[in-house]
Design a protein around this motif. Structure first.
Motif, PDB file in Angstrom:
ATOM      1  N   TYR A  88       0.881  -1.178   0.000  1.00 13.10           N
ATOM      2  CA  TYR A  88       0.000   0.000   0.000  1.00 13.10           C
ATOM      3  C   TYR A  88       0.913   1.221   0.000  1.00 13.10           C
ATOM      4  CZ  TYR A  88      -3.273   3.341   2.273  1.00 13.10           C
ATOM      5  OH  TYR A  88      -4.062   4.413   2.617  1.00 13.10           O
ATOM      6  N   LEU A 134       1.104   5.141   0.075  1.00 13.46           N
ATOM      7  CA  LEU A 134       0.513   6.456   0.275  1.00 13.46           C
ATOM      8  C   LEU A 134       1.599   7.474   0.646  1.00 13.46           C
ATOM      9  CD1 LEU A 134      -2.135   8.147   0.544  1.00 13.46           C
ATOM     10  CD2 LEU A 134      -2.178   7.480   2.954  1.00 13.46           C
ATOM     11  N   THR A 135       2.408   7.134   1.653  1.00 20.73           N
ATOM     12  CA  THR A 135       3.384   8.078   2.214  1.00 20.73           C
ATOM     13  C   THR A 135       4.458   8.452   1.189  1.00 20.73           C
ATOM     14  OG1 THR A 135       3.045   6.999   4.338  1.00 20.73           O
ATOM     15  CG2 THR A 135       4.973   8.419   4.147  1.00 20.73           C
ATOM     16  N   GLY A 158       3.570  12.858   4.876  1.00 21.42           N
ATOM     17  CA  GLY A 158       3.289  11.715   5.744  1.00 21.42           C
ATOM     18  C   GLY A 158       1.916  11.880   6.351  1.00 21.42           C
ATOM     19  N   SER A 159       1.855  12.543   7.509  1.00 23.64           N
ATOM     20  CA  SER A 159       0.554  12.802   8.141  1.00 23.64           C
ATOM     21  C   SER A 159      -0.359  13.563   7.180  1.00 23.64           C
ATOM     22  CB  SER A 159       0.744  13.621   9.420  1.00 23.64           C
ATOM     23  OG  SER A 159       1.692  13.016  10.257  1.00 23.64           O
ATOM     24  N   PHE A 211       8.842   4.580   2.907  1.00 25.10           N
ATOM     25  CA  PHE A 211       8.490   3.666   4.005  1.00 25.10           C
ATOM     26  C   PHE A 211       7.550   2.537   3.563  1.00 25.10           C
ATOM     27  CE2 PHE A 211       8.843   7.711   6.618  1.00 25.10           C
ATOM     28  CZ  PHE A 211       9.893   7.307   7.427  1.00 25.10           C
ATOM     29  N   ILE A 212       7.661   2.039   2.352  1.00 22.11           N
ATOM     30  CA  ILE A 212       6.633   1.097   1.906  1.00 22.11           C
ATOM     31  C   ILE A 212       6.912  -0.326   2.401  1.00 22.11           C
ATOM     32  CG2 ILE A 212       5.435   0.124  -0.100  1.00 22.11           C
ATOM     33  CD1 ILE A 212       4.933   3.196   0.611  1.00 22.11           C
ATOM     34  N   SER A 213       5.976  -0.848   3.182  1.00 21.78           N
ATOM     35  CA  SER A 213       6.081  -2.221   3.691  1.00 21.78           C
ATOM     36  C   SER A 213       5.968  -3.179   2.505  1.00 21.78           C
ATOM     37  CB  SER A 213       4.958  -2.503   4.694  1.00 21.78           C
ATOM     38  OG  SER A 213       5.098  -1.667   5.813  1.00 21.78           O
ATOM     39  N   LYS A 263      15.779  -0.925  10.579  1.00 23.94           N
ATOM     40  CA  LYS A 263      14.728  -0.432  11.484  1.00 23.94           C
ATOM     41  C   LYS A 263      14.906  -0.937  12.915  1.00 23.94           C
ATOM     42  CE  LYS A 263      11.194  -2.273   9.195  1.00 23.94           C
ATOM     43  NZ  LYS A 263      11.661  -3.065   8.046  1.00 23.94           N
ATOM     44  N   TRP A 321       9.841  -4.381  13.334  1.00 28.54           N
ATOM     45  CA  TRP A 321       9.201  -4.746  12.056  1.00 28.54           C
ATOM     46  C   TRP A 321      10.258  -5.325  11.099  1.00 28.54           C
ATOM     47  CZ3 TRP A 321       4.565  -1.755   9.579  1.00 28.54           C
ATOM     48  CH2 TRP A 321       3.491  -1.741  10.477  1.00 28.54           C
ATOM     49  N   GLN A 347       6.212   0.510  16.697  1.00 29.71           N
ATOM     50  CA  GLN A 347       5.889   1.014  15.344  1.00 29.71           C
ATOM     51  C   GLN A 347       4.378   1.184  15.173  1.00 29.71           C
ATOM     52  OE1 GLN A 347       6.501   2.514  12.855  1.00 29.71           O
ATOM     53  NE2 GLN A 347       5.182   1.775  11.204  1.00 29.71           N
ATOM     54  N   LYS A 383       2.013   5.211  14.490  1.00 26.30           N
ATOM     55  CA  LYS A 383       1.171   5.616  13.367  1.00 26.30           C
ATOM     56  C   LYS A 383      -0.088   6.278  13.908  1.00 26.30           C
ATOM     57  CE  LYS A 383       2.557   1.980  10.188  1.00 26.30           C
ATOM     58  NZ  LYS A 383       2.456   2.633   8.892  1.00 26.30           N
TER      59      LYS A 383
HETATM   60  C1  LIG Z   1       8.187   0.663   9.429  1.00 27.31           C
HETATM   61  C2  LIG Z   1       7.222   1.558   8.709  1.00 27.31           C
HETATM   62  C3  LIG Z   1       6.368   1.011   7.761  1.00 27.31           C
HETATM   63  C4  LIG Z   1       5.483   1.842   7.066  1.00 27.31           C
HETATM   64  N1  LIG Z   1       4.703   1.287   6.081  1.00 27.31           N
HETATM   65  C5  LIG Z   1       3.995   2.117   5.266  1.00 27.31           C
HETATM   66  C6  LIG Z   1       3.312   1.579   4.127  1.00 27.31           C
HETATM   67  O1  LIG Z   1       3.308   0.368   3.891  1.00 27.31           O
HETATM   68  N2  LIG Z   1       2.655   2.447   3.311  1.00 27.31           N
HETATM   69  C7  LIG Z   1       2.629   3.784   3.543  1.00 27.31           C
HETATM   70  O2  LIG Z   1       2.012   4.496   2.766  1.00 27.31           O
HETATM   71  N3  LIG Z   1       3.273   4.323   4.616  1.00 27.31           N
HETATM   72  C8  LIG Z   1       3.964   3.515   5.475  1.00 27.31           C
HETATM   73  N4  LIG Z   1       4.622   4.048   6.565  1.00 27.31           N
HETATM   74  C9  LIG Z   1       4.596   5.483   6.750  1.00 27.31           C
HETATM   75  C10 LIG Z   1       3.830   5.947   7.986  1.00 27.31           C
HETATM   76  O3  LIG Z   1       2.480   5.701   7.860  1.00 27.31           O
HETATM   77  C11 LIG Z   1       4.209   7.420   8.184  1.00 27.31           C
HETATM   78  O4  LIG Z   1       5.470   7.386   8.801  1.00 27.31           O
HETATM   79  C12 LIG Z   1       3.205   8.201   8.981  1.00 27.31           C
HETATM   80  O5  LIG Z   1       2.069   8.420   8.186  1.00 27.31           O
HETATM   81  C13 LIG Z   1       3.775   9.534   9.482  1.00 27.31           C
HETATM   82  O6  LIG Z   1       4.348  10.268   8.431  1.00 27.31           O
HETATM   83  P1  LIG Z   1       5.820  10.877   8.569  1.00 27.31           P
HETATM   84  O7  LIG Z   1       6.746   9.791   8.967  1.00 27.31           O
HETATM   85  O8  LIG Z   1       6.132  11.628   7.335  1.00 27.31           O
HETATM   86  O9  LIG Z   1       5.741  11.883   9.810  1.00 27.31           O
HETATM   87  P2  LIG Z   1       5.298  13.435   9.797  1.00 27.31           P
HETATM   88  O10 LIG Z   1       3.998  13.588   9.112  1.00 27.31           O
HETATM   89  O11 LIG Z   1       6.451  14.254   9.303  1.00 27.31           O
HETATM   90  O12 LIG Z   1       5.094  13.702  11.333  1.00 27.31           O
HETATM   91  C14 LIG Z   1       6.191  13.938  12.244  1.00 27.31           C
HETATM   92  C15 LIG Z   1       5.591  14.163  13.630  1.00 27.31           C
HETATM   93  O13 LIG Z   1       4.760  15.326  13.623  1.00 27.31           O
HETATM   94  C16 LIG Z   1       3.450  15.003  14.065  1.00 27.31           C
HETATM   95  N5  LIG Z   1       2.477  15.802  13.317  1.00 27.31           N
HETATM   96  C17 LIG Z   1       2.313  15.877  11.978  1.00 27.31           C
HETATM   97  N6  LIG Z   1       1.343  16.716  11.658  1.00 27.31           N
HETATM   98  C18 LIG Z   1       0.860  17.217  12.819  1.00 27.31           C
HETATM   99  C19 LIG Z   1      -0.155  18.139  13.169  1.00 27.31           C
HETATM  100  N7  LIG Z   1      -0.917  18.719  12.239  1.00 27.31           N
HETATM  101  N8  LIG Z   1      -0.365  18.398  14.471  1.00 27.31           N
HETATM  102  C20 LIG Z   1       0.374  17.811  15.417  1.00 27.31           C
HETATM  103  N9  LIG Z   1       1.354  16.906  15.173  1.00 27.31           N
HETATM  104  C21 LIG Z   1       1.588  16.618  13.878  1.00 27.31           C
HETATM  105  C22 LIG Z   1       3.299  13.517  13.778  1.00 27.31           C
HETATM  106  O14 LIG Z   1       2.319  12.901  14.621  1.00 27.31           O
HETATM  107  C23 LIG Z   1       4.697  13.013  14.083  1.00 27.31           C
HETATM  108  O15 LIG Z   1       4.854  12.829  15.465  1.00 27.31           O
HETATM  109  C24 LIG Z   1       5.470   3.226   7.316  1.00 27.31           C
HETATM  110  C25 LIG Z   1       6.315   3.766   8.300  1.00 27.31           C
HETATM  111  C26 LIG Z   1       7.191   2.943   8.970  1.00 27.31           C
HETATM  112  C27 LIG Z   1       8.124   3.550   9.985  1.00 27.31           C
END
Ligand SMILES: Cc1cc2nc3c(=O)[nH]c(=O)nc-3n(C[C@H](O)[C@H](O)[C@H](O)COP(=O)(O)OP(=O)(O)OC[C@H]3O[C@@H](n4cnc5c(N)ncnc54)[C@H](O)[C@@H]3O)c2cc1C
Length: 417
Positions: free
Chosen positions: A122, A124-125, A130-131, A155-157, A199, A202, A357, A361
């Protein structure tokens, strides 16, 4: 309100529990240490119907409910949180193809996903989103019968290992309505992968960047209409969050049981740890936290099965509680082991790393509203026009047939044996 599981659901639990104990648990520490993706062990799970738990049965899925899936993922995660979490992502991607694909896409893509001859990811990121997933930038430009993709998913699993990548890409305007969902197949021209990430946990699932450089994907690989991609991604995550929450409960339960057993054996100050009342209270609190989270998760799953409008919010809330509770309980279990909990000779540290981990999320509930609402409304309209029994289980089944009757018509699901 009925909190009792049916005999059938207890049978699913038992099947998953026995499988996890016999087939995964003995090997999980080794998979973690060697960073091994356990392909054959996943395929054995698929043979039990665990690769498409809520994919419809005519495409090889088990045709079960989200609540059934939550029960199964909790049990699988008692052996290996990381492997169960990967399987949950595979289930989510397969469901997206079933739910939003057309007949030809389902017939072509799903059978091999159901046996796990093919693995799914999947996507998306991205490095810069990310968020704030709706800000994603990977683009798909239409060129005849193809899209031409450029951009990077982070970060794609399963990245580099999976055969199918269900990818959200930008085909239109900025924001959620300019996003479409494409299935990118391994071997596509212009598709490559970053290095395998190192990592904290995971470790039984590879994580890598997925890179599109003038990557050509046939238009027939698009799920849903142009612009539906963000809503599809978020609807996939409703179930994804339930499964992740369930994985957290399973891993934490394993830690709780390990702590209980350890307290019955370890003696300090002339008595067993289990005889100190303060520690008994702690163990009781840990069990209470897990049970509260489980109840919330089951309610959210039931709401999703029933197609209730509050399901998305409940899934996000349940996931938040279950993953925070799971990590907290594992951390307490480690503490109850004293210094030994920190050693790899004991199982807790592996669970703790994997549970961390899940807890990282967070669920961006706010801001999803308009896109999901719009798509759900349009789908509901279509179902109302073409559906023999609309209303029930809309989140699971196109035709809305009640879960219980679907079960009765599903001779292929090994879960039922
Ligand atoms: C091992 C692993 C596997 C993963 N597998 C997948 C996958 O298969 N597919 C996929 O699409 N993604 C995957 N991800 C991605 C994961 O879902 C993202 O890491 C997550 O969505 C957060 O995005 P980011 O890392 O860019 O953090 P950021 O969005 O940069 O956030 C950094 C910090 O800021 C906080 N933050 C952000 N916005 C706000 C706000 N508006 N208010 C307050 N706090 C905020 C966050 O909570 C976090 O603590 C994976 C990640 C990991 C580590």
């Amino acid at each position: 309100m009925d909190f009792t599981l049916s005999d059938e659901q207890r049978a699913f639990q038992e099947t998953a529990r026995d499988f996890a104990r016999d087939e995964w648990l003995p090997h999980a520490p080794g998979w973690d240490a060697r960073e091994e993706f356990p392909v054959e062990a996943l395929r054995r799970a698929a043979a039990l119907g665990f690769a498409g738990i809520y994919v419809r049965d005519q495409f090889g899925g088990s045709g079960l409910t989200r609540l059934d899936a939550a029960l199964i993922f909790e049990e699988l995660a008692t052996a290996c949180v990381s492997t169960a979490a990967y399987l949950s992502i595979h289930n989510m991607a397969a469901w997206m193809i079933d739910r939003f694909g057309n007949g030809a896409q389902r017939a072509r893509l799903l059978p091999k996903l159901m046996t796990m001859e093919h693995f799914a990811s999947y996507c998306l990121t991205e490095p810069n989103s990310g968020s704030d997933a709706a800000a994603l930038q990977a683009s798909a430009r239409r060129d005849g019968d193809d899209y031409v993709l450029n951009g990077t998913k982070a970060f794609i699993s399963g990245g580099g290992t999976s055969d199918l990548y269900v990818a959200m890409v930008r085909t239109g305007e900025p924001g959620p309505k300019g996003i479409s969902c494409l299935v990118v197949e391994k071997g596509a021209k212009g598709l490559s992968f970053g290095k395998k990430e190192k990592k904290l946990g995971w470790n039984t699932q590879p994580t890598a960047m997925v890179i599109f450089e003038d990557c050509r994907v046939p238009v027939i690989n698009r799920l849903g209409a142009e612009g539906d991609g963000f809503a599809i991604a978020m609807m996939g995550l409703d179930g994804g969050r339930l499964n992740i929450g369930a994985c957290s409960l399973g891993g934490a339960r394993a830690c709780w049981e390990a702590a209980r057993d350890y307290m019955l054996e370890r003696r300090q100050f002339g008595q067993r740890l289990a005889d100190f009342q303060a520690l008994q209270f702690k163990l009781a609190d840990m069990a209470t936290e897990l049970d509260a989270a489980r109840l919330m998760l089951w309610r959210a799953a039931s709401s999703l099965d029933a197609g209730l409008s509050e399901a998305t919010m409940q899934c996000a809330m349940a996931k938040r509680l279950a993953t925070d509770a799971g990590f907290h309980v594992a951390n307490e279990a480690l503490q109850l082991h004293g210094g030994y909990g920190y050693l790899k000779d004991f199982p807790i540290e592996r669970y703790l790393r994997d549970l961390r981990q899940l807890a990282s999320k967070k669920s961006p509930v706010a801001g999803l509203g308009p896109a999901i609402h719009d798509l759900k409304r349009r789908r509901t309209e279509k179902e109302r026009r073409g559906c023999p029994a609309p209303g029930r289980a809309r989140g699971v089944c196109h035709c809305g047939t009640a879960a219980s009757s679907r079960r009765g018509n599903n001779p292929s699901a090994n879960l039922r044996r």
